[in-house]
Design a protein around this motif. Structure first.
Motif, PDB file in Angstrom:
ATOM      1  N   ALA B  62       0.839  -1.200   0.000  1.00 56.15           N
ATOM      2  CA  ALA B  62       0.000   0.000   0.000  1.00 56.15           C
ATOM      3  C   ALA B  62       0.874   1.250   0.000  1.00 56.15           C
ATOM      4  N   LEU B  66       0.815   4.339  -2.588  1.00 54.31           N
ATOM      5  CA  LEU B  66       0.639   5.757  -2.294  1.00 54.31           C
ATOM      6  C   LEU B  66       1.854   6.554  -2.771  1.00 54.31           C
ATOM      7  N   THR B  80      -6.273   6.374   0.595  1.00 52.20           N
ATOM      8  CA  THR B  80      -5.680   5.042   0.509  1.00 52.20           C
ATOM      9  C   THR B  80      -6.578   3.965   1.117  1.00 52.20           C
ATOM     10  N   SER B 236      -1.458   3.397  -8.781  1.00 51.75           N
ATOM     11  CA  SER B 236      -1.389   3.535  -7.328  1.00 51.75           C
ATOM     12  C   SER B 236      -2.548   2.806  -6.661  1.00 51.75           C
ATOM     13  N   SER B 237      -3.760   3.023  -7.182  1.00 57.17           N
ATOM     14  CA  SER B 237      -4.931   2.411  -6.568  1.00 57.17           C
ATOM     15  C   SER B 237      -4.908   0.899  -6.743  1.00 57.17           C
ATOM     16  N   CYS B 240      -2.854  -0.319  -3.947  1.00 55.43           N
ATOM     17  CA  CYS B 240      -3.599  -0.210  -2.694  1.00 55.43           C
ATOM     18  C   CYS B 240      -4.692  -1.273  -2.639  1.00 55.43           C
ATOM     19  N   SER B 265      -5.386   5.347   6.127  1.00 55.90           N
ATOM     20  CA  SER B 265      -4.890   6.293   5.122  1.00 55.90           C
ATOM     21  C   SER B 265      -3.761   7.138   5.704  1.00 55.90           C
TER      22      SER B 265
END
Lengths: 278, 356, 297
Positions: B62, B66, B80, B236-237, B240, B265
């Protein structure tokens, strides 16, 4: 690089349907361009013809609209009226990145480098448009993407060599001296091997030694890489020495254009600089 | 001290493209890798594996995620936890309703769902800058928390909002003990880390960093800024989302929205600020630091038998992390990674740098 | 139909009055943003910190107003510490790293608050009326109305301070142009301390009002975050924007929850304000009252 890469004196161009010589040879043709913000007129009815292969300077007092004109040429501003063509194609409505694709590169008055990246990465970004491997290839890296990186790396090293940047190759550019940063920004513009390069005060804030180095670099790039240069600069001595032709802007209007010799004796130019009434 | 850096400059372009430039450093990395794979699971107890190492590895993913959008592409994200939740709930729905799909593919699809959410909520980034964008990702965080606590479809209409995760197997091996979980997570972390490193040393990462440093100049380089930003949000997502799925499936073994609150987050923001923005390795260091600190603080209070109740320990923790974040942002914006880099430089030039 | 309308008006009014509470926090945000260009994520934590300090002091058996008076120097100390420990070191930082620093600050404040005063819910009672009265056919809470009055007094006080004092003048100068202000001899540090102090007082007032409504508890921090969509909506630099934004957010979240919320499963107030603000922003990126900037290259 061998001697054959140096350009020979321009050959007489074959006659084309049009009789107007300046349009025929023009790489950039600015025709009747006006620009205003709100009620503020920045440029009014400016005409310029920049010929392929020349170093063309724009001078004029502060606020004359020089930078705005460059911004119009590379698409940051859309002219309110008039037309700009590049390579005989209308480009006054094209976007910045579209123009970059067509071979227009640019430096800025107040540096626009990628501060936290190294010199080499800044130069490689100059060649960004030529990097074509896919996202998946980049994630795997080995093979296509690595080869591509290697090729561009080799190409960029030529620019490093040309502008004598080897000593700062891996340095973070934000921490380098102002003069060096200006040189890197010029290098980034050159790295894309553009047809046209717009330099906005490339020597501002430099020492005399740095200035003469920079003008040598500009001249070398112009001759060796066959890139047309449009230049804004305040140091009149250097301008006279470096330019093939000069245009003078005053309050958004072109008041003179010609060879350095013509400009230095032009009365309206002298008036504009000395502030005499006209 | 360790070795000399003199005359260890890259001698060809291909040398300078390596992930780890120096031969000696590569040897160290190889030894470390073997240690992680062979020695750690042999000597670490179940507690260390399942309560420290596994959450550390998962949150590292994760943190990398981020870091990609915030450290490399320069787009602030407070969402996040929300993206992790999307990954977790998607994987859960797939795993429980279509058990034929291999579980690793479920994680992957969970990541893809999160990537879609990332694109959707990254759209405002095309028009909004800095804080505004931070607010829109915060909106996503709150929306996701609300969505997964209100719409019971996401947890198969169970009576309780917290559901347990069914047992699953990978390549025919049922993942039950901490050692199997550890290897599974290690494998996923290794692949995703390598991909992130590769992307960031290619033109993809260079474009993102260009946008971070100077958006106008990036446009001038012909970079399509909107596309690159959305790409950054999507990748990025994705990271995550996968981390979120693993968080429930491998670490917690239960699924509930409270595990994906805004607290996580913030925790992951702390990881990248402390570890080092814009470095992949920093994400790991930050994750280790943020996860270990509370353990250490607790151990210290117990060892010294300080008269502090647990509530106060958690308040102290908050203060501690707050102070660290302020310190790193203001004084050492490149985080622990940069401190380590300085230390490394000192060590390799020792003893010639004495007195400097 | 008529009853529906009356109900609608009641919901609207109660939403608007809740909105005033958001406006109060948002005003603190705007003050700080204007003077120091910091997007202060710690605003909610400051509200909680101020209110809890007040409750804590009054826990020693002191009168509530006297405790409020004693909280004021605490907020001044906080402003001073923020200036010397953070602001002064951030002069060359990017907006986003300043934002991150305030996230850090909010954790420090939350931690401190809970460490010193615990994390329980404390009641705060300082004599705001609690009855209702009727205008036409619409019920209005006296409490909400007195909150509106307090907000009006506070804004009037701020306006007088900024327009008619010498300190106010230098604050406005800094908000206009940092460098120009410095060049005519305004001390940035001094201005920052004063603005953060004033924002601290605004937080104290907000904390008191909110504490009286909901009790003083850590959740106040998250509720105060609602001020984020408010200022986004109103424009970062505008006090009228903060007030109008607060009213819009308050009204829209209440109306949405009451009339459409059940279709969505309820408790939509947690995200509706953000969505409203973002949708609005996509149409007008500078917010309602924010200034549009022409990009210079």
């Amino acid at each position: 690089m061998n001697a054959s890469e140096f350009p020979t004196p321009p050959l007489p161009t074959p006659p084309l349907p049009t009789n107007d010589a300046s349009i025929r040879q023009a790489l950039v043709a600015v025709q009747g361009v006006s620009l205003s913000f709100g009620g503020n007129t920045v440029l009014s009815n400016v005409d310029l013809n920049v010929r392929s292969g020349e170093i063309y300077s724009i001078i004029g007092p502060n606020g004359a609209g020089k930078t705005s004109l460059l911004n119009c040429i590379n698409g940051f501003y859309k002219p309110t009226a008039g037309r700009i063509s590049f390579d005989d194609k209308d480009m006054s409505r094209l976007s910045v990145s579209r123009l970059a694709r067509m071979g227009v590169a640019r430096t800025f008055q107040n540096l626009a480098l990628f501060r936290d990246l190294s010199t080499i990465d800044n130069l490689l970004l100059g060649r960004n448009l030529m990097m074509k491997t896919s996202f998946a290839q980049a994630a795997w890296y080995w093979g296509a993407t690595r080869n591509e990186e290697l090729n561009h790396r080799a190409a960029v090293e030529e620019t490093v060599h040309l502008l004598q940047l080897a000593g700062v190759r891996d340095a973070t550019v934000g921490r380098l001296s102002y003069g060096t940063q200006k040189r890197i920004e010029f290098g980034r513009a050159l790295a894309s091997r553009p047809k046209l390069i717009l330099l906005d005060e490339p020597m501002a804030g430099m020492t005399q030694v740095e200035k003469s180095e920079m003008s040598a670099f500009i001249r070398t790039a112009n001759k060796l890489l066959d890139v047309t240069v449009i230049l804004i600069e305040h140091d009149v001595g250097i301008i006279m020495d470096l330019s093939d032709r000069i245009a003078v802007l005053d309050r958004g209007v072109k008041i003179a254009e010609g060879s350095p010799r013509q400009i230095s004796t032009d009365e309206s130019v002298i008036a504009a600089y000395l502030g005499t009434d006209h | 001290m360790l070795y000399r850096i003199a005359r260890r400059l890259p001698s060809s372009h291909s040398d300078s493209l390596r992930i780890i430039a120096r031969k000696e450093d590569r040897a160290i990395a190889l030894v470390a890798g073997l240690f992680i794979l062979l020695v750690v699971p042999a000597i670490a107890g179940d507690y260390v594996l399942s309560a420290l190492l596994i959450p550390f590895l998962i949150l590292s993913i994760a943190a990398i995620g981020l870091n990609l959008v915030m450290g490399y592409a320069g787009q602030a994200s407070l969402g996040t936890g929300g993206f992790m939740a999307v990954g977790a709930y998607t994987s859960y729905k797939l795993a429980t309703n279509i058990p034929e799909i291999p579980i690793v593919l479920d994680f992957f699809l969970g990541g893809l769902a999160a990537a879609l959410a990332g694109i959707l909520f990254g759209l405002p980034s095309l028009r909004l800058k800095a804080f505004y964008l931070a607010i829109s990702t915060l909106a996503f965080q709150f929306f996701a928390e609300w969505l997964f606590s209100k719409v019971s479809w996401f947890w198969n209409d169970n009576a309780s909002g917290v559901v347990s995760i069914p047992a699953f197997d990978v390549l025919g091996i049922t993942i039950e003990g901490p050692r199997q979980s550890y290897y599974l997570v290690c494998a996923i972390v290794a692949i995703m880390t390598l991909a992130a490193v590769n992307l960031m040393r290619s033109h993809v990462g260079r474009r993102w960093m260009a946008i971070r440093d100077n958006e106008t100049a990036a446009r001038l380089m012909g970079i399509s800024v909107p596309a690159a930003k959305l790409q950054a949000f999507a990748i990025s997502s994705f990271y995550c989302g996968v981390a979120g799925a693993l968080w429930s499936f491998v670490y917690l073994k239960t699924l509930g929205v409270s595990s994906y609150s805004i607290d996580i987050s913030f925790k992951i923001i702390f990881m990248i600020v402390i570890g080092g923005m814009g470095t992949i390795l920093g994400s790991f260091i930050g994750a280790a630091f943020v996860l270990l600190m509370p353990v250490v603080l607790n151990a210290v209070t117990v060892a010294l038998s300080l008269p502090i109740d647990t509530g106060s320990v958690s308040s102290l923790e908050q203060i501690f992390f707050g102070v660290l974040v302020i310190y790193f942002v203001l004084v050492e914006p490149r985080g622990i990674m940069h401190l380590l880099g300085k230390l490394h430089k000192k060590l390799v030039s020792w003893p010639l740098n004495i007195g400097r | 139909m008529f009853e529906d309308f009356q109900f609608f008006v009641e919901v609207l009014i109660s939403g608007l009055l809740t909105g005033i509470l958001y406006s109060l926090v948002a005003i603190g945000f705007v003050l700080i943003y204007k003077a120091s260009n910091v997007f202060n994520f710690a605003q909610g934590a400051m509200v909680l910190f101020a209110a809890t300090t007040l409750v804590g002091i009054s826990g020693f058996g002191l009168n509530i107003w006297f405790s409020a008076l004693l909280t004021i120097p605490v907020m001044a100390l906080l402003a001073y510490l923020v200036e010397i420990l953070i602001l002064r070191r951030m002069v060359n930082s990017t907006p986003i790293s300043m934002f991150m620093a305030t996230i850090g600050l909010s954790f420090v404040l939350l931690g401190l608050t809970q460490l010193i005063w615990g994390s329980g819910v404390h009641l705060l009672e300082f004599g705001l009326p609690s009855g209702q009265f009727i205008v036409g056919d619409v019920f209005i809470n006296q409490f909400d109305l007195s909150v509106a009055a307090i907000c009006a007094i506070l804004v009037a006080g701020l306006v007088i301070f900024f327009q008619h004092t010498k300190v106010g003048l230098s604050l406005r100068a800094v908000a206009e142009d940092h460098q120009a202000a410095v060049s005519v001899g305004v001390s940035l540090s001094k201005v920052w301390v004063i603005v953060w102090f004033i924002a601290g007082i605004v937080c104290l007032v907000t904390g008191m009002v909110w504490g009286a409504k909901l009790g003083v508890q850590p959740a106040l921090n998250l509720i105060a975050l609602k001020a984020l969509p408010v200022i986004v909506l109103g424009g970062l630099t505008s006090i009228p924007g903060a007030i109008v934004g607060g009213l819009i957010i308050g009204a829209s979240e209440k109306l949405f929850e009451v009339f459409l919320g059940s279709a969505f499963g309820g408790a939509t107030e947690s995200w509706v304000p953000y969505v409203v603000a973002i949708l609005f922003l996509l149409v007008k990126p500078s917010g309602l009252f924010g200034s549009t900037q022409i990009g210079r290259i």
